[in-house]
Design an enzyme around this catalytic site. Structure first.
Site, mmCIF file in Angstrom:
data_model
loop_
_atom_site.group_PDB
_atom_site.id
_atom_site.type_symbol
_atom_site.label_atom_id
_atom_site.label_comp_id
_atom_site.label_asym_id
_atom_site.label_seq_id
_atom_site.Cartn_x
_atom_site.Cartn_y
_atom_site.Cartn_z
ATOM 1 N N GLU A 196 4.001 5.860 -48.883
ATOM 2 C CA GLU A 196 4.256 5.280 -47.559
ATOM 3 C C GLU A 196 3.027 4.529 -47.058
ATOM 4 O O GLU A 196 3.130 3.504 -46.393
ATOM 5 C CB GLU A 196 4.683 6.389 -46.579
ATOM 6 C CG GLU A 196 6.109 6.842 -46.861
ATOM 7 C CD GLU A 196 6.419 8.268 -46.462
ATOM 8 O OE1 GLU A 196 5.660 8.876 -45.686
ATOM 9 O OE2 GLU A 196 7.438 8.798 -46.959
ATOM 10 N N SER B 131 11.817 14.919 -52.961
ATOM 11 C CA SER B 131 13.021 15.727 -52.710
ATOM 12 C C SER B 131 12.982 17.081 -53.409
ATOM 13 O O SER B 131 14.014 17.592 -53.851
ATOM 14 C CB SER B 131 14.292 14.957 -53.086
ATOM 15 O OG SER B 131 14.385 13.780 -52.313
ATOM 16 N N HIS C 250 -0.584 7.955 -50.624
ATOM 17 C CA HIS C 250 0.854 8.241 -50.537
ATOM 18 C C HIS C 250 1.616 6.908 -50.552
ATOM 19 O O HIS C 250 1.146 5.910 -50.006
ATOM 20 C CB HIS C 250 1.155 9.027 -49.258
ATOM 21 C CG HIS C 250 2.555 9.560 -49.226
ATOM 22 N ND1 HIS C 250 3.629 8.777 -48.878
ATOM 23 C CD2 HIS C 250 3.048 10.781 -49.520
ATOM 24 C CE1 HIS C 250 4.734 9.510 -48.959
ATOM 25 N NE2 HIS C 250 4.410 10.724 -49.345
ATOM 26 N N ASN D 192 3.572 18.130 -46.808
ATOM 27 C CA ASN D 192 3.191 16.898 -46.114
ATOM 28 C C ASN D 192 4.110 16.753 -44.908
ATOM 29 O O ASN D 192 5.275 16.407 -45.061
ATOM 30 C CB ASN D 192 3.347 15.709 -47.085
ATOM 31 C CG ASN D 192 3.128 14.374 -46.396
ATOM 32 O OD1 ASN D 192 2.642 14.318 -45.262
ATOM 33 N ND2 ASN D 192 3.474 13.291 -47.082
ATOM 34 N N TRP D 193 3.554 17.027 -43.741
ATOM 35 C CA TRP D 193 4.395 17.013 -42.530
ATOM 36 C C TRP D 193 4.641 15.591 -42.011
ATOM 37 O O TRP D 193 5.405 15.403 -41.079
ATOM 38 C CB TRP D 193 3.755 17.871 -41.425
ATOM 39 C CG TRP D 193 3.673 19.333 -41.737
ATOM 40 C CD1 TRP D 193 4.074 19.963 -42.889
ATOM 41 C CD2 TRP D 193 3.157 20.368 -40.886
ATOM 42 N NE1 TRP D 193 3.841 21.316 -42.805
ATOM 43 C CE2 TRP D 193 3.272 21.587 -41.585
ATOM 44 C CE3 TRP D 193 2.598 20.381 -39.604
ATOM 45 C CZ2 TRP D 193 2.858 22.809 -41.029
ATOM 46 C CZ3 TRP D 193 2.179 21.589 -39.057
ATOM 47 C CH2 TRP D 193 2.315 22.800 -39.762
ATOM 48 N N LYS D 194 3.963 14.636 -42.580
ATOM 49 C CA LYS D 194 4.092 13.230 -42.151
ATOM 50 C C LYS D 194 3.897 13.127 -40.628
ATOM 51 O O LYS D 194 3.104 13.871 -40.062
ATOM 52 C CB LYS D 194 5.428 12.649 -42.609
ATOM 53 C CG LYS D 194 5.671 12.887 -44.096
ATOM 54 C CD LYS D 194 6.768 12.051 -44.667
ATOM 55 C CE LYS D 194 6.982 12.432 -46.120
ATOM 56 N NZ LYS D 194 7.879 11.534 -46.819
ATOM 57 N N GLY E 170 7.796 17.102 -48.723
ATOM 58 C CA GLY E 170 7.951 16.432 -47.433
ATOM 59 C C GLY E 170 8.945 17.176 -46.561
ATOM 60 O O GLY E 170 8.606 18.157 -45.887
ATOM 61 N N GLY E 171 10.195 16.748 -46.609
ATOM 62 C CA GLY E 171 11.233 17.297 -45.724
ATOM 63 C C GLY E 171 11.313 18.812 -45.704
ATOM 64 O O GLY E 171 11.399 19.433 -44.633
ATOM 65 N N GLU F 66 4.734 11.112 -57.606
ATOM 66 C CA GLU F 66 5.854 10.984 -56.666
ATOM 67 C C GLU F 66 6.623 9.696 -56.951
ATOM 68 O O GLU F 66 6.215 8.620 -56.476
ATOM 69 C CB GLU F 66 5.324 10.951 -55.232
ATOM 70 C CG GLU F 66 4.579 12.199 -54.810
ATOM 71 C CD GLU F 66 4.645 12.403 -53.310
ATOM 72 O OE1 GLU F 66 5.102 13.468 -52.890
ATOM 73 O OE2 GLU F 66 4.274 11.488 -52.559
ATOM 74 N N GLY G 198 12.257 11.524 -50.012
ATOM 75 C CA GLY G 198 13.096 11.538 -48.818
ATOM 76 C C GLY G 198 14.510 11.029 -49.055
ATOM 77 O O GLY G 198 15.245 10.755 -48.115
#
Ligand code: PEP
Length: 247
Positions: A98, A214, A96, A10-12, A235-236, A168, A174
């Site tokens: 977010e 994470s 998600h 997930n590159w956001k 993510g990251g 999640e 994150g």
């Protein structure tokens, strides 16, 4: 094995079309032919076309990070399932945390998105997970049950087999705080039990349940060795070729 592992990035809100295409090209060179693990990358809408072209001919699939339930119309700023399909998108992240916390996506709206995705042959990656306060209050399983059951209302048994669920825990996204393997496996097994009740055992056994929060090359092997953890939503660590390829 019944369920092939799935690693989704997930590159956001990161990567221009050029940056995204460059990262996708690196992934294709290193892993674009392997079929042991299913790999999906989810760039922002603006990079879908460029990334899709870079992935063309490889085994790596293209996902979006959101969609609107309607096919077209007066919905300024939104993107529909047919529009995603036209760019050869195969997967879409829905619900998600977010989106839920920053953009007001409710369980009912998440459900409409899931149904729209399935109607258009897009595979939903439905995200569920509890906040830190909810975990501390002991309501993790209840929260996950509510999100899952509400998000999947009206989904048929046949459609459910194509589904991906991502657990999640919000407190792990994150933050560098990863759930312990026991914490994650407990919730994954619980989700599989709920899917069994909703769709029967054979269907539930086919659904991939990803862990997200994470996940990194260092902590992934232990998590991925758990019986009900079928992959990761990353993510990251998905923003750089090396860490994503290691995963
Ligand atoms: C995510 O946002 O889906 C996620 C899991 O992020 P991170 O890996 O950075 O925690």
């Amino acid at each position: 094995m019944l369920r092939k592992k799935l690693i989704a990035g997930n590159w956001k809100m990161n990567k221009t079309p050029a940056d995204g295409a460059a990262l996708a090209a690196e992934l294709v060179t290193a892993a674009g032919k392997q079929t042991d693990v299913e790999v999906v990358v989810c760039p922002p809408f603006t990079a879908l076309d460029a990334v899709g072209k870079a992935l063309d001919g490889s085994t790596i699939k293209l996902g979006a990070q959101n969609l609107h339930p309607e096919a077209s119309g007066a919905f300024t700023g939104e993107v529909s399932a047919p529009m995603l399909r036209a760019l050869f998108t195969t997967h879409v992240i829905i619900g998600h945390s977010e989106r839920r916390s920053l953009f007001g996506d409710t369980d009912a709206f998440v459900n409409l998105k899931v149904l729209a995705a399935l109607k258009n042959q897009l595979k939903p990656i439905l995200c569920v997970g509890e906040s830190l306060a909810e975990r501390e209050a002991g309501t993790t399983l209840k929260v996950v049950q509510t999100q899952l059951e509400a998000g999947l209302q009206g989904v048929s048994k046949e459609q459910a087999a194509t589904l991906v669920v991502a657990y999640e825990p919000v407190w792990a996204i994150g933050t560098g705080k990863v759930a312990t393997t026991d914490q994650a496996q407990e919730v994954h097994a619980y989700i599989r039990g709920l899917l069994t009740k909703l769709f029967t055992e054979p269907v539930a056994q086919r659904v991939r349940i990803l862990y997200g929060g994470s996940m990194k090359p260092a902590n992934a092997p232990e998590l991925l060795a758990q019986k009900d953890i079928d992959g990761g939503l990353i993510g990251g660590a998905a923003l750089e070729a090396r860490s994503f390829l290691d995963l």
